[in-house]
Write an enzyme that holds these catalytic residues in place. Structure first.
Site, short mmCIF file in Angstrom:
data_model
loop_
_atom_site.label_atom_id
_atom_site.label_comp_id
_atom_site.label_asym_id
_atom_site.label_seq_id
_atom_site.Cartn_x
_atom_site.Cartn_y
_atom_site.Cartn_z
NE ARG A 87 1.63 -0.47 10.29
CZ ARG A 87 2.87 -0.87 10.50
NH1 ARG A 87 3.17 -1.52 11.61
NH2 ARG A 87 3.81 -0.62 9.61
CG ASN A 99 12.19 0.17 -9.41
OD1 ASN A 99 12.00 0.81 -10.45
ND2 ASN A 99 12.00 -1.14 -9.34
N GLY A 110 -1.54 -1.01 3.18
CA GLY A 110 -0.31 -0.21 3.26
C GLY A 110 -0.41 1.01 2.36
CE LYS A 122 11.81 0.69 -4.17
NZ LYS A 122 10.63 -0.18 -4.20
CB ALA A 135 -4.58 7.66 3.66
NE ARG A 136 3.55 7.08 4.23
CZ ARG A 136 4.75 6.55 4.03
NH1 ARG A 136 5.37 6.77 2.87
NH2 ARG A 136 5.30 5.78 4.94
CE1 TYR A 162 13.51 -11.69 -1.91
CE2 TYR A 162 12.31 -9.67 -2.43
CZ TYR A 162 13.49 -10.32 -2.11
OH TYR A 162 14.66 -9.60 -1.99
CB SER A 204 18.94 -7.41 -2.68
OG SER A 204 18.39 -7.30 -3.99
#
Length: 279
Positions: free
Chosen positions: A151, A89, A126, A68, A154-155, A223, A17
């Protein structure tokens, strides 16, 4: 001498992190010498016990995966943003030693894309917790039509966030997102694409992007190990690329504000992040 104030990022894994670098730089720039920020490896089934042990010197917690969703169980209050996205978060210490749960990922995405133009549509790669935050942020930025590429199926919770945010969604497979899908994220100059994918999924997305020149902007929430294969492909076909560092800095800056009550030194946080990543 002021009493020490402590904060930390929790998660598993958490050693990678960048949050300690960003928050420590912010404390230094703001002259908060009595504040410290660390990283603690904490699993989902350990969060409750860990939080229960914290004394009054603890002012805030940043949470990454897999915490989360379980963080709702330790919260005294939950903001509307966290409730809508189904993801926490940030935990902010209350004066009664309870915890206020929030989601600053939405702020981070919104701030990172604040200057990006679009035509009212966007593509979202995603469908997990970060994608739900992205939907709320995109809606705040004026997006009303969304091409959601996943993939698998969809949730339901992700689709529900879109409905609650007033966003019309078309779901397509990740392998076909780069094709022209009409009004939801076509190949126009203002196309806006946000990727919340892990590395494996991002490889599929990069292949699906193809080689046809296009305009628009891609933000990849990753990142580290920059540029990612998806970012490289996007640049190659002519897209402007926004690094996940932008989102990370802005969400951390909002956490700093919530923890300390002070205006965050955003540029100092950016500089520390770039230096840590060797950019």
């Amino acid at each position: 001498m002021a009493e020490p104030s402590r904060a930390a990022v929790l998660g598993r894994p958490v050693a990678h992190s960048l949050s300690p670098v960003l928050h420590t730089a912010a404390y230094r720039a703001a002259g908060l010498g009595d504040w410290s920020y660390a990283a603690h490896d904490v699993g989902a089934d350990e969060l409750g016990a860990f939080v229960a042990r914290l004394d009054g010197s603890w002012r805030g917690l940043s949470l990454t995966m897999p915490l989360k969703e379980v963080a709702f169980d330790v919260a005294t209050t939950v903001t509307q943003t966290a409730r809508v996205t189904g993801a926490v978060n940030t935990l902010v210490r209350r004066t009664d030693l309870g915890w206020d749960a929030d989601n600053t990922d939405v702020h981070g995405i919104e701030a990172a894309l604040a200057e990006v133009s679009h035509d009212g549509s966007a593509v979202l790669l995603g469908g997990g917790a970060t994608a739900r935050s992205a939907i709320v942020a995109l809606a705040r930025l004026g997006v009303t039509r969304l091409l959601l590429a996943t993939r698998g199926e969809a949730r339901p919770e992700t689709l529900r966030v879109a409905v609650d945010s007033g966003v019309v969604v078309e779901v397509v497979s990740l392998a076909s997102w780069g094709e022209d899908h009409g009004g939801n994220g076509g190949h126009g100059g203002d196309q806006l694409v946000v990727s919340t994918l892990p590395p494996e999924g991002a490889l599929v997305a990069a292949a699906a992007l193809g080689d046809r020149p296009r305009g628009g902007t891609l933000m990849d929430v990753v990142y580290a190990d920059w540029p990612t294969p998806l970012a490289q492909r996007a640049e190659r076909v002519g897209m402007t690329v926004v690094s996940g560092l932008d989102m990370l800095v802005h969400q951390a800056a909002e956490q700093f504000r919530l923890f300390t009550g002070r205006t965050p030194p955003v540029q100092a946080m950016y500089a520390a992040g770039r230096q840590a990543l060797g950019r």
